[in-house]
Design an enzyme around this catalytic site. Structure first.
Site, PDB file in Angstrom:
ATOM      1  N   GLU A 170       0.884  -1.169   0.000  1.00  0.00           N
ATOM      2  CA  GLU A 170       0.000   0.000   0.000  1.00  0.00           C
ATOM      3  C   GLU A 170       0.915   1.211   0.000  1.00  0.00           C
ATOM      4  OE1 GLU A 170      -1.458   3.242   1.098  1.00  0.00           O
ATOM      5  OE2 GLU A 170      -1.876   2.330   3.038  1.00  0.00           O
TER       6      GLU A 170
ATOM      7  N   CYS B 279      -1.953   8.874   3.058  1.00  0.00           N
ATOM      8  CA  CYS B 279      -1.972   8.428   1.664  1.00  0.00           C
ATOM      9  C   CYS B 279      -3.361   8.571   1.061  1.00  0.00           C
ATOM     10  CB  CYS B 279      -1.472   6.984   1.566  1.00  0.00           C
ATOM     11  SG  CYS B 279      -2.330   5.846   2.677  1.00  0.00           S
TER      12      CYS B 279
END
Length: 462
Positions: free
Chosen positions: A234, A268
């Protein structure tokens, strides 16, 4: 980078830690392997009992761990408390649902009899020792969303946390041990990033998961690929926040500020590129800029603070370079809030809104990890879709429209791992989380996440 707690609000080094020696790492690897041999044989009831106990301990420790996270990486204290509560919720979610998520799958008998089987099934079995390389921005949540499903599946974990949150990393090891998990079920490795590849290459490590930068992901994926080991990555994100004419523009502007500056803008999944249809651009711009300019910057341990410091000096420098590059190439600063005097020598960065972004600017292609937003004017629905996809990343996205046809258009065409309509991106235990393109691959959370580190074993009985 030294393994140390450095308060980002003051720049003061509070504690330093010596990296583990090769012998200490070997000891932990051996313990992990030995523990897995027995722990994999425990049943879901026992694992769930331990996970519930860990959640109870975390709830009891909420204020302590929240203050530790704020001290180590600078997030506002209210956000740190919420992060701890979210982790406990996820632990309970997996403790209660793992048996169903990993239940044997039985094809219909008529589907397998032609292969000569009287019975067939799929059983999910744990892979073994999983190495987790985790970032500092959500120092508790990033780890728990790996650890809760991995441990409930029967795996054991090794945590290489970011070097600026060592006390949070050690707390996590103590949390699982204190809950009654065997000593080798979850261990922290205080090691520099340069030694991660050695751990990953060790034959006792079965797989790895990483949340972090694109560069870190490439490095881990390269080693894992060479060793033929499973990985989940990720990575970064530069999520679009699209506002179309049918949207409630006032609500969109309010949500947009939260979506951009959550965790001091260091997320993020924070919305970073605000793409607004020209029919509502000025209305949105005015409301958004006004709210960004009104954010309260201050000591993250104060309850009223909305924006604290960035976590590292390097992060502030990198963000400043992106903004300077954009301004040098003609971007306009719609606002750049002055940091209040008297806050000390910490790594503060002012909430900033830029417009007039072009493809020549680095910020158009790179992730801005801090409270900096970019505004784009979309001429049409097609143009909005084009701008949303004009990024090397594909983590999540936010789209504000009440028109079903427009929603279906984005579901069909947006290149992202998630689409959130009329709200902001959030991670939840029941929903898969992850991205495409340079945002990584694989999924965390939900049933998808718990099965990532399982061996889907075909069982065929003649």
């Amino acid at each position: 980078m030294a393994i140390a707690t450095v308060n980002p609000a003051t720049g003061q080094t509070l504690r330093t830690f010596e990296p583990y020696t090769a012998a200490a790492v070997e000891q932990r690897l051996a313990r992990a392997e030995q523990t897995f041999a027995q722990y994999r044989l425990t049943d879901f009831a026992r694992r769930g009992e331990l996970m519930h106990r860990a959640a109870e301990l975390l709830d009891a420790d909420q204020e302590t761990i929240a203050r530790l996270m704020t001290t180590e990486m600078g997030k506002p204290l209210t956000a740190a408390r919420a992060e701890a509560a979210k982790c406990a919720k996820a632990m309970r979610w997996y403790a209660d649902r793992a048996p169903a998520l990993l239940a044997d799958e039985h094809p219909a008998p008529t589907d397998v009899t032609d292969a000569g089987a009287s019975r067939a099934l799929v059983r999910y079995r744990p892979l073994g020792v999983v190495l987790a390389v985790m970032p500092w921005n959500f120092p508790l949540w990033q780890v728990i969303r790996f650890a809760a499903p991995a441990l409930m599946a029967g795996n054991v974990g090794l945590l290489k946390h970011a070097s600026n949150v060592p006390q949070t990393a050690l707390y996590l090891e103590d949390l699982f041990r204190g809950a009654g998990f065997p000593d080798g079920c979850f261990q922290t490795l205080l090691i520099p990033s340069a030694t991660v590849s050695d751990v990953l290459r060790d034959p006792r490590v079965a797989a790895a998961t990483l949340t972090g930068s694109e560069g870190a992901g490439r490095s881990v994926a390269a080693v894992a690929g060479d060793e033929v080991k499973k990985t989940v990555l990720e990575l970064g994100g530069s999520d679009p926040f699209v506002v179309l004419p049918s949207a409630n523009v006032a609500a969109a502007a309010r949500t947009a500020v939260t979506a951009r500056v959550q965790n001091n803008g260091q997320s993020c999944i924070a919305a970073k590129r605000f793409i607004v249809h020209e029919q509502v651009y000025e209305e949105f711009r005015a409301a958004f800029v006004q709210r960004m300019a009104a954010l309260r910057i201050g000591d993250p341990l104060q309850e009223s603070t909305e924006i604290g410091p960035l976590a590292t000096a390097q992060g502030r420098e990198d963000l400043g370079e992106l903004v300077a590059d954009a301004l040098d190439l003609g971007a306009r600063a719609e606002c750049q809030v002055a940091v209040p005097a008297g806050l000390g020598e910490g790594w503060w960065y002012p909430p900033t809104v830029l417009s007039g972004i072009t493809e020549q600017m680095r910020i158009h292609h790179e992730e801005a990890f801090g409270p900096v937003a970019t505004l784009y004017r979309a001429e049409s629905l097609d143009h909005a879709v084009e701008l949303a996809n004009d990024s090397p990343f594909g983590l999540s996205s936010n789209v504000w429209t009440t028109e079903p046809a427009e929603q279906e258009r984005f579901v069909r065409d947006i290149q992202a791992g998630g689409i959130f309509f009329n709200g902001m991106t959030a991670s939840h235990p029941a929903l898969p989380f992850g991205g495409v393109r340079r945002s990584g691959y694989g999924r965390e959370l939900s049933g998808h996440g718990i099965r990532e580190f399982c061996n889907a074993t075909t069982v065929w009985i003649a």
